[in-house]
Write a protein that holds these residues in place. Structure first.
Motif, PDB file in Angstrom:
ATOM      1  N   GLY A  31       0.791  -1.219   0.000  1.00  0.00           N
ATOM      2  CA  GLY A  31       0.000   0.000   0.000  1.00  0.00           C
ATOM      3  C   GLY A  31       0.822   1.267   0.000  1.00  0.00           C
ATOM      4  N   ALA A  32       2.162   1.168  -0.001  1.00  0.00           N
ATOM      5  CA  ALA A  32       2.985   2.373  -0.006  1.00  0.00           C
ATOM      6  C   ALA A  32       2.907   3.033  -1.367  1.00  0.00           C
ATOM      7  CB  ALA A  32       4.440   2.017   0.314  1.00  0.00           C
ATOM      8  N   VAL A  33       2.579   4.316  -1.392  1.00  0.00           N
ATOM      9  CA  VAL A  33       2.455   5.051  -2.645  1.00  0.00           C
ATOM     10  C   VAL A  33       3.189   6.368  -2.507  1.00  0.00           C
ATOM     11  CG1 VAL A  33       0.880   6.131  -4.278  1.00  0.00           C
ATOM     12  CG2 VAL A  33       0.223   3.994  -3.158  1.00  0.00           C
ATOM     13  N   ALA A  34       4.001   6.713  -3.512  1.00  0.00           N
ATOM     14  CA  ALA A  34       4.723   7.981  -3.487  1.00  0.00           C
ATOM     15  C   ALA A  34       4.024   8.976  -4.380  1.00  0.00           C
ATOM     16  CB  ALA A  34       6.163   7.779  -3.966  1.00  0.00           C
ATOM     17  N   ALA A  35       3.807  10.182  -3.885  1.00  0.00           N
ATOM     18  CA  ALA A  35       3.211  11.245  -4.691  1.00  0.00           C
ATOM     19  C   ALA A  35       4.330  12.021  -5.354  1.00  0.00           C
ATOM     20  CB  ALA A  35       2.371  12.170  -3.809  1.00  0.00           C
ATOM     21  N   VAL A  36       4.326  12.068  -6.679  1.00  0.00           N
ATOM     22  CA  VAL A  36       5.350  12.783  -7.424  1.00  0.00           C
ATOM     23  C   VAL A  36       4.770  14.116  -7.855  1.00  0.00           C
ATOM     24  CG1 VAL A  36       6.862  12.738  -9.421  1.00  0.00           C
ATOM     25  CG2 VAL A  36       6.333  10.614  -8.217  1.00  0.00           C
ATOM     26  N   ALA A  37       5.315  15.202  -7.365  1.00  0.00           N
ATOM     27  CA  ALA A  37       4.784  16.522  -7.680  1.00  0.00           C
ATOM     28  C   ALA A  37       5.896  17.422  -8.175  1.00  0.00           C
ATOM     29  CB  ALA A  37       4.129  17.137  -6.442  1.00  0.00           C
ATOM     30  N   VAL A  38       5.538  18.410  -8.963  1.00  0.00           N
ATOM     31  CA  VAL A  38       6.486  19.389  -9.463  1.00  0.00           C
ATOM     32  C   VAL A  38       6.256  20.695  -8.723  1.00  0.00           C
ATOM     33  CG1 VAL A  38       7.306  20.635 -11.478  1.00  0.00           C
ATOM     34  CG2 VAL A  38       6.445  18.302 -11.720  1.00  0.00           C
ATOM     35  N   PRO A  39       7.243  21.162  -7.937  1.00  0.00           N
ATOM     36  CA  PRO A  39       7.055  22.409  -7.198  1.00  0.00           C
ATOM     37  C   PRO A  39       6.713  23.551  -8.141  1.00  0.00           C
ATOM     38  CG  PRO A  39       9.032  21.256  -6.471  1.00  0.00           C
ATOM     39  CD  PRO A  39       8.544  20.561  -7.701  1.00  0.00           C
ATOM     40  N   THR A  41       4.966  27.878  -8.429  1.00  0.00           N
ATOM     41  CA  THR A  41       4.918  29.187  -7.784  1.00  0.00           C
ATOM     42  C   THR A  41       3.536  29.515  -7.246  1.00  0.00           C
ATOM     43  OG1 THR A  41       4.478  30.220  -9.926  1.00  0.00           O
ATOM     44  CG2 THR A  41       6.775  30.040  -9.241  1.00  0.00           C
ATOM     45  N   ALA A  42       2.503  28.835  -7.750  1.00  0.00           N
ATOM     46  CA  ALA A  42       1.138  29.130  -7.312  1.00  0.00           C
ATOM     47  C   ALA A  42       0.690  28.078  -6.310  1.00  0.00           C
ATOM     48  CB  ALA A  42       0.192  29.159  -8.507  1.00  0.00           C
ATOM     49  N   GLN A  43       0.366  28.500  -5.092  1.00  0.00           N
ATOM     50  CA  GLN A  43      -0.120  27.595  -4.067  1.00  0.00           C
ATOM     51  C   GLN A  43      -1.644  27.601  -4.082  1.00  0.00           C
ATOM     52  OE1 GLN A  43       1.852  25.658  -2.168  1.00  0.00           O
ATOM     53  NE2 GLN A  43       3.640  26.455  -3.253  1.00  0.00           N
ATOM     54  N   ALA A  44      -2.242  26.410  -4.042  1.00  0.00           N
ATOM     55  CA  ALA A  44      -3.701  26.328  -4.078  1.00  0.00           C
ATOM     56  C   ALA A  44      -4.164  25.210  -3.171  1.00  0.00           C
ATOM     57  CB  ALA A  44      -4.188  26.078  -5.503  1.00  0.00           C
ATOM     58  N   ALA A  45      -5.163  25.492  -2.366  1.00  0.00           N
ATOM     59  CA  ALA A  45      -5.753  24.472  -1.516  1.00  0.00           C
ATOM     60  C   ALA A  45      -6.727  23.653  -2.347  1.00  0.00           C
ATOM     61  CB  ALA A  45      -6.472  25.131  -0.341  1.00  0.00           C
ATOM     62  N   PRO A  46      -7.014  22.410  -1.915  1.00  0.00           N
ATOM     63  CA  PRO A  46      -7.995  21.606  -2.652  1.00  0.00           C
ATOM     64  C   PRO A  46      -9.297  22.374  -2.847  1.00  0.00           C
ATOM     65  CG  PRO A  46      -6.873  20.265  -1.024  1.00  0.00           C
ATOM     66  CD  PRO A  46      -6.428  21.685  -0.787  1.00  0.00           C
ATOM     67  N   GLY A  47      -9.778  22.410  -4.084  1.00  0.00           N
ATOM     68  CA  GLY A  47     -11.003  23.125  -4.400  1.00  0.00           C
ATOM     69  C   GLY A  47     -10.764  24.484  -5.015  1.00  0.00           C
ATOM     70  N   ASP A  48      -9.532  25.018  -4.898  1.00  0.00           N
ATOM     71  CA  ASP A  48      -9.229  26.310  -5.499  1.00  0.00           C
ATOM     72  C   ASP A  48      -9.120  26.187  -7.015  1.00  0.00           C
ATOM     73  OD1 ASP A  48      -9.210  27.405  -3.039  1.00  0.00           O
ATOM     74  OD2 ASP A  48      -7.033  27.720  -2.913  1.00  0.00           O
ATOM     75  N   GLU A  54       0.946  29.432 -14.942  1.00  0.00           N
ATOM     76  CA  GLU A  54       1.839  29.318 -13.803  1.00  0.00           C
ATOM     77  C   GLU A  54       1.904  27.864 -13.356  1.00  0.00           C
ATOM     78  OE1 GLU A  54       1.094  31.895 -10.556  1.00  0.00           O
ATOM     79  OE2 GLU A  54       0.599  33.630 -11.801  1.00  0.00           O
ATOM     80  N   SER A  55       2.921  27.551 -12.543  1.00  0.00           N
ATOM     81  CA  SER A  55       2.995  26.227 -11.942  1.00  0.00           C
ATOM     82  C   SER A  55       2.054  26.173 -10.750  1.00  0.00           C
ATOM     83  CB  SER A  55       4.429  25.926 -11.497  1.00  0.00           C
ATOM     84  OG  SER A  55       5.302  25.900 -12.604  1.00  0.00           O
ATOM     85  N   ASN A  56       1.344  25.066 -10.598  1.00  0.00           N
ATOM     86  CA  ASN A  56       0.383  24.907  -9.515  1.00  0.00           C
ATOM     87  C   ASN A  56       0.801  23.741  -8.629  1.00  0.00           C
ATOM     88  OD1 ASN A  56      -2.398  26.600 -10.196  1.00  0.00           O
ATOM     89  ND2 ASN A  56      -1.185  26.098 -12.004  1.00  0.00           N
ATOM     90  N   GLU A  57       0.810  23.954  -7.336  1.00  0.00           N
ATOM     91  CA  GLU A  57       1.183  22.932  -6.365  1.00  0.00           C
ATOM     92  C   GLU A  57      -0.074  22.432  -5.669  1.00  0.00           C
ATOM     93  OE1 GLU A  57       2.437  20.257  -4.447  1.00  0.00           O
ATOM     94  OE2 GLU A  57       4.225  21.344  -5.132  1.00  0.00           O
ATOM     95  N   GLY A  59      -0.041  19.756  -3.575  1.00  0.00           N
ATOM     96  CA  GLY A  59       0.261  19.028  -2.356  1.00  0.00           C
ATOM     97  C   GLY A  59      -0.058  17.551  -2.527  1.00  0.00           C
ATOM     98  N   PRO A  60      -0.465  16.877  -1.453  1.00  0.00           N
ATOM     99  CA  PRO A  60      -0.750  15.440  -1.547  1.00  0.00           C
ATOM    100  C   PRO A  60      -2.106  15.116  -2.167  1.00  0.00           C
ATOM    101  CG  PRO A  60      -1.126  16.204   0.684  1.00  0.00           C
ATOM    102  CD  PRO A  60      -0.554  17.381  -0.065  1.00  0.00           C
ATOM    103  N   ALA A  61      -2.924  16.134  -2.439  1.00  0.00           N
ATOM    104  CA  ALA A  61      -4.260  15.880  -2.977  1.00  0.00           C
ATOM    105  C   ALA A  61      -4.185  15.457  -4.442  1.00  0.00           C
ATOM    106  CB  ALA A  61      -5.121  17.132  -2.843  1.00  0.00           C
ATOM    107  N   THR A  62      -5.143  14.645  -4.868  1.00  0.00           N
ATOM    108  CA  THR A  62      -5.233  14.185  -6.248  1.00  0.00           C
ATOM    109  C   THR A  62      -6.297  14.977  -6.987  1.00  0.00           C
ATOM    110  OG1 THR A  62      -4.550  11.939  -5.682  1.00  0.00           O
ATOM    111  CG2 THR A  62      -5.755  12.220  -7.748  1.00  0.00           C
ATOM    112  N   THR A  63      -5.954  15.446  -8.174  1.00  0.00           N
ATOM    113  CA  THR A  63      -6.909  16.164  -9.015  1.00  0.00           C
ATOM    114  C   THR A  63      -7.515  15.189 -10.012  1.00  0.00           C
ATOM    115  OG1 THR A  63      -5.640  18.215  -8.814  1.00  0.00           O
ATOM    116  CG2 THR A  63      -7.213  18.068 -10.639  1.00  0.00           C
ATOM    117  N   THR A  64      -8.846  15.141 -10.075  1.00  0.00           N
ATOM    118  CA  THR A  64      -9.537  14.190 -10.941  1.00  0.00           C
ATOM    119  C   THR A  64     -10.388  14.925 -11.960  1.00  0.00           C
ATOM    120  OG1 THR A  64      -9.639  12.556  -9.156  1.00  0.00           O
ATOM    121  CG2 THR A  64     -11.138  12.240 -11.025  1.00  0.00           C
ATOM    122  N   LEU A  65     -10.289  14.519 -13.221  1.00  0.00           N
ATOM    123  CA  LEU A  65     -11.144  15.031 -14.281  1.00  0.00           C
ATOM    124  C   LEU A  65     -12.065  13.902 -14.724  1.00  0.00           C
ATOM    125  CD1 LEU A  65      -8.571  16.960 -16.522  1.00  0.00           C
ATOM    126  CD2 LEU A  65     -10.109  17.914 -14.799  1.00  0.00           C
TER     127      LEU A  65
END
Length: 277
Positions: A31-39, A41-48, A54-57, A59-65
């Motif tokens: 069950g170990a899973v690594a989240a690979v993210a690209v740092p 400049t734009a910080q956004a909380a889930p739902g923003d 710009e680059s968007n961070e 965090g550990p949340a997953t974006t689903t389309l």
């Protein structure tokens, strides 16, 4: 002189990396899973909102389309470049080997990883890598072409080393190998397929065909009597000698013999390497 291993075209090296990654996976807890993210400049909380340009961070949340219909859930267009880039990751393995079916990622070697299988059972998933011309090979057929016939002076023109050691009849002399270049047919080829024929031998003997470097302890053709014509399918690695990048080496044992080589296919990284005669 043996061919130097090409860093980005060595399938054996890739195999070692794959096995190492699979072995490392056995040491990771289930069950170990690594989240690979690209740092970015734009910080956004889930739902923003997603900030374009710009680059968007996330965090550990997953974006689903998701979409209920239509030709595609996501369509990307770039008239001046690539519409999508997956950033290579140095921390992809071994976690990604246990990822969900449908996962696609690029590792630090630039190879595309794909987790395939049936979506209803992760245990049935299999790990694979997209085969590309960067590290895979393809066989390209060519019009059957006679590249060597030691009976014919014109068909000895591809001999780039050892031509002076042929006997007075043009036969290959035991212990005195000749090197035949296929550079006019292929650029940096990996292997060739075709036929090799011996004729006009003076006694029983053995013929060996290989790429370059030390002679292997193997035979390509064997014959027991004189006055025979004997052929065999030829599939051998191409080597390099000096400035010649696609060569075969031919040597006889026991008796001189004429040698004929017909080319039918070339193993290359990309079909564009096959240049013709």
């Amino acid at each position: 002189m043996a061919r130097e291993t090409q860093h980005d075209h060595d399938s054996r090296r890739r195999t070692v990396l794959r096995r190492a990654a699979a072995l490392a996976a056995t040491t990771v807890g289930a069950g170990a899973v690594a989240a690979v993210a690209v740092p970015g400049t734009a910080q956004a909380a889930p739902g923003d909102d997603l900030t374009m340009g710009e680059s968007n961070e996330s965090g550990p949340a997953t974006t689903t389309l998701s979409a209920a219909s239509g030709p595609g859930t996501l369509v990307l267009t770039n008239t001046a470049g690539a519409p999508l880039r997956l950033v290579p990751s140095e921390s992809l393995y071994p976690q990604v080997l246990d990822s969900e079916v449908g996962t696609v990622a690029v590792d630090d070697m630039g190879d595309l990883f794909v987790r395939a299988g049936h979506h209803s059972s992760e245990r049935d998933g299999t790990n694979g890598w997209a085969w590309t011309s960067e590290w895979a090979t393809t066989s390209v057929t060519v019009e059957p072409t006679r590249v060597l016939d030691t009976r014919d002076a014109d068909l000895r023109r591809h001999i780039v080393s050892g031509a002076g050691t042929l006997d007075s009849a043009g036969r290959v002399v035991p212990g005195k190998p000749i090197v035949v270049s296929l550079d006019s047919f292929v650029r940096d080829g990996y292997a060739m397929k075709g036929n090799v024929t011996v004729v006009g031998m003076t006694g029983p003997g053995v013929l060996t065909v290989w790429g370059s470097g030390p002679k292997p302890n193997a035979s390509t053709l064997n014959w027991a009597t004189t006055g025979t014509i004997l052929s065999n399918f030829l599939f051998t690695e191409l080597g390099a000698v000096g400035a010649w990048r696609s060569v075969i080496t031919i040597d006889a044992i026991s008796s001189p013999t004429h040698v004929i080589v017909d080319l039918t296919s070339l193993l290359v990284g990309h079909p564009s390497q096959v240049t013709g005669a």
